[in-house]
Design an enzyme around this catalytic site. Sequence first.
Site, PDB file in Angstrom:
ATOM      1  N   ASP A  42       0.827  -1.210   0.000  1.00  0.00           N
ATOM      2  CA  ASP A  42       0.000   0.000   0.000  1.00  0.00           C
ATOM      3  C   ASP A  42       0.865   1.265   0.000  1.00  0.00           C
ATOM      4  O   ASP A  42       0.355   2.377  -0.122  1.00  0.00           O
ATOM      5  CB  ASP A  42      -1.008  -0.008   1.152  1.00  0.00           C
ATOM      6  CG  ASP A  42      -0.337  -0.103   2.513  1.00  0.00           C
ATOM      7  OD1 ASP A  42       0.907  -0.221   2.568  1.00  0.00           O
ATOM      8  OD2 ASP A  42      -1.061  -0.056   3.530  1.00  0.00           O
ATOM      9  N   SER A  43       2.185   1.084   0.093  1.00  0.00           N
ATOM     10  CA  SER A  43       3.101   2.223  -0.086  1.00  0.00           C
ATOM     11  C   SER A  43       2.923   2.826  -1.478  1.00  0.00           C
ATOM     12  O   SER A  43       3.387   3.927  -1.746  1.00  0.00           O
ATOM     13  CB  SER A  43       4.553   1.778   0.118  1.00  0.00           C
ATOM     14  OG  SER A  43       4.850   0.637  -0.665  1.00  0.00           O
ATOM     15  N   ASP A  81      -1.208  -6.030  -0.314  1.00  0.00           N
ATOM     16  CA  ASP A  81      -1.542  -5.427   0.981  1.00  0.00           C
ATOM     17  C   ASP A  81      -3.039  -5.212   1.121  1.00  0.00           C
ATOM     18  O   ASP A  81      -3.688  -4.693   0.210  1.00  0.00           O
ATOM     19  CB  ASP A  81      -0.863  -4.052   1.095  1.00  0.00           C
ATOM     20  CG  ASP A  81       0.303  -4.062   2.050  1.00  0.00           C
ATOM     21  OD1 ASP A  81       0.338  -4.929   2.944  1.00  0.00           O
ATOM     22  OD2 ASP A  81       1.183  -3.194   1.905  1.00  0.00           O
ATOM     23  N   LYS A 110      -1.361  -9.415   2.676  1.00  0.00           N
ATOM     24  CA  LYS A 110      -0.590  -9.010   3.866  1.00  0.00           C
ATOM     25  C   LYS A 110      -1.474  -8.107   4.725  1.00  0.00           C
ATOM     26  O   LYS A 110      -2.150  -7.220   4.186  1.00  0.00           O
ATOM     27  CB  LYS A 110       0.698  -8.289   3.459  1.00  0.00           C
ATOM     28  CG  LYS A 110       1.484  -7.776   4.673  1.00  0.00           C
ATOM     29  CD  LYS A 110       2.920  -7.430   4.347  1.00  0.00           C
ATOM     30  CE  LYS A 110       3.116  -6.099   3.642  1.00  0.00           C
ATOM     31  NZ  LYS A 110       2.641  -4.927   4.386  1.00  0.00           N
ATOM     32  N   GLU A 112      -1.568  -5.709   8.309  1.00  0.00           N
ATOM     33  CA  GLU A 112      -0.836  -5.044   9.383  1.00  0.00           C
ATOM     34  C   GLU A 112      -1.522  -5.299  10.728  1.00  0.00           C
ATOM     35  O   GLU A 112      -2.752  -5.295  10.802  1.00  0.00           O
ATOM     36  CB  GLU A 112      -0.776  -3.529   9.132  1.00  0.00           C
ATOM     37  CG  GLU A 112       0.100  -3.167   7.967  1.00  0.00           C
ATOM     38  CD  GLU A 112       0.332  -1.659   7.823  1.00  0.00           C
ATOM     39  OE1 GLU A 112      -0.065  -0.887   8.725  1.00  0.00           O
ATOM     40  OE2 GLU A 112       0.901  -1.271   6.797  1.00  0.00           O
ATOM     41  N   GLU A 179       8.898  -4.513  10.551  1.00  0.00           N
ATOM     42  CA  GLU A 179       9.377  -3.219  10.037  1.00  0.00           C
ATOM     43  C   GLU A 179       9.927  -2.346  11.169  1.00  0.00           C
ATOM     44  O   GLU A 179       9.253  -2.124  12.186  1.00  0.00           O
ATOM     45  CB  GLU A 179       8.225  -2.492   9.313  1.00  0.00           C
ATOM     46  CG  GLU A 179       8.629  -1.147   8.743  1.00  0.00           C
ATOM     47  CD  GLU A 179       7.673  -0.597   7.698  1.00  0.00           C
ATOM     48  OE1 GLU A 179       6.754  -1.320   7.256  1.00  0.00           O
ATOM     49  OE2 GLU A 179       7.866   0.572   7.327  1.00  0.00           O
TER      50      GLU A 179
END
Length: 262
Positions: A42-43, A81, A110, A112, A179
Site C-alpha cells: 500500500d506504499s 496489501d 498481507k 498489518e 518493520e
Amino acid sequence: MNVHTFRKHKQQGRKISMVTCYDHWSARILNRCDVDCLLVGDSLAVVMHGFDSTVQATVEMMAMHVGAVARGAPDKFIIADMPFLSCSRGIDKGLDAVQALMTQGAHAVKIEGDTHQVELIRRIVEAGVPVMGHIGLTPQSIHGLGGHKVQGKGEEEAQRLINGARALQGAGCFAIVIECVPRVVGRCITEAVNVPTIGIGAGPETDGQVLVLHDLLGVNPDFKPKFLRRYADSHDYITEAVNRYHSEVVEERFPSLEESYG
Ligand code: KIV
C-alpha cells in the site's frame, strides 16, 4: 515460490528476497529477475499517487495495481496489501477485500497488526488464502504511533512484538514482515516463530528482506532512511536520459533519417 517454499527456506537458512511492485512495466522486468516474491504494497499510495501516507490506499486502488502486476509477472508469487481499515469492519467486509485482491491475481494478502487481527486472519486462512503478517512499524497506524519511529525499543514493547508474532503464527500466517525494530528484536522475533520473518529496517538476522523497488533503485535522492541501501541511481540516470532526448529534439538531432519512414 509458494507458501511451502517460504518455510523450507527458513528451515534451510536460505534468505528470502521480496521487493515491492506496483505497475505493469516494472512487473515485466521483475518477472525476469531472481527476486523471490513481489509485494503490491500500500506504499503505492505514496510512491505512485503522491499521497503523504498509506492511509489513502483503497481496496479499489490496490486491486487495480494487483491486476497490472499479475499480468506482467505471471511467474512470481505476488502478495497484496490489505489497505487501511479493510480489516477493521468485520469479517465479511474483510473477506470482500480479500476477494477483490485475489481475483486480480494476488497469491496471498498481507495484513498489518497482530493480536487484534487474529480472528480475521484465521477466517482468511480457512478460506484457503495465505496471509502474511506485518508487525513493528505499521504505517497504516502512523498517526496512532506518532510518526515513523523505531518500534519495540523497551523490553516490554519488544516482548509485546514477540507475543504478537506468535499470535500471527498461531492464526496461520505463512510469513511475517517486521518493520523498523532494533536488530536484536528482529532476531528474537525470528527465533520465536517457525514461519519466516521478512525484515525492513529489522537487521540482518531476519529470514529475508524487503525493500521498496523505487528506494533501492534510487528514484528519490532525498529519501535516506538508515536501513536503505541503494543499488542504482535511477534519479540521475532518468534525468540524464530525458534531458539528452530534449536537447536532441531541440537541436534537430532526433529523429534521424534511419528513424523515419521512407
Ligand atoms: O507497503 C509496503 O511497501 C510495505 C513494505 C514496506 C513492507 O508494507
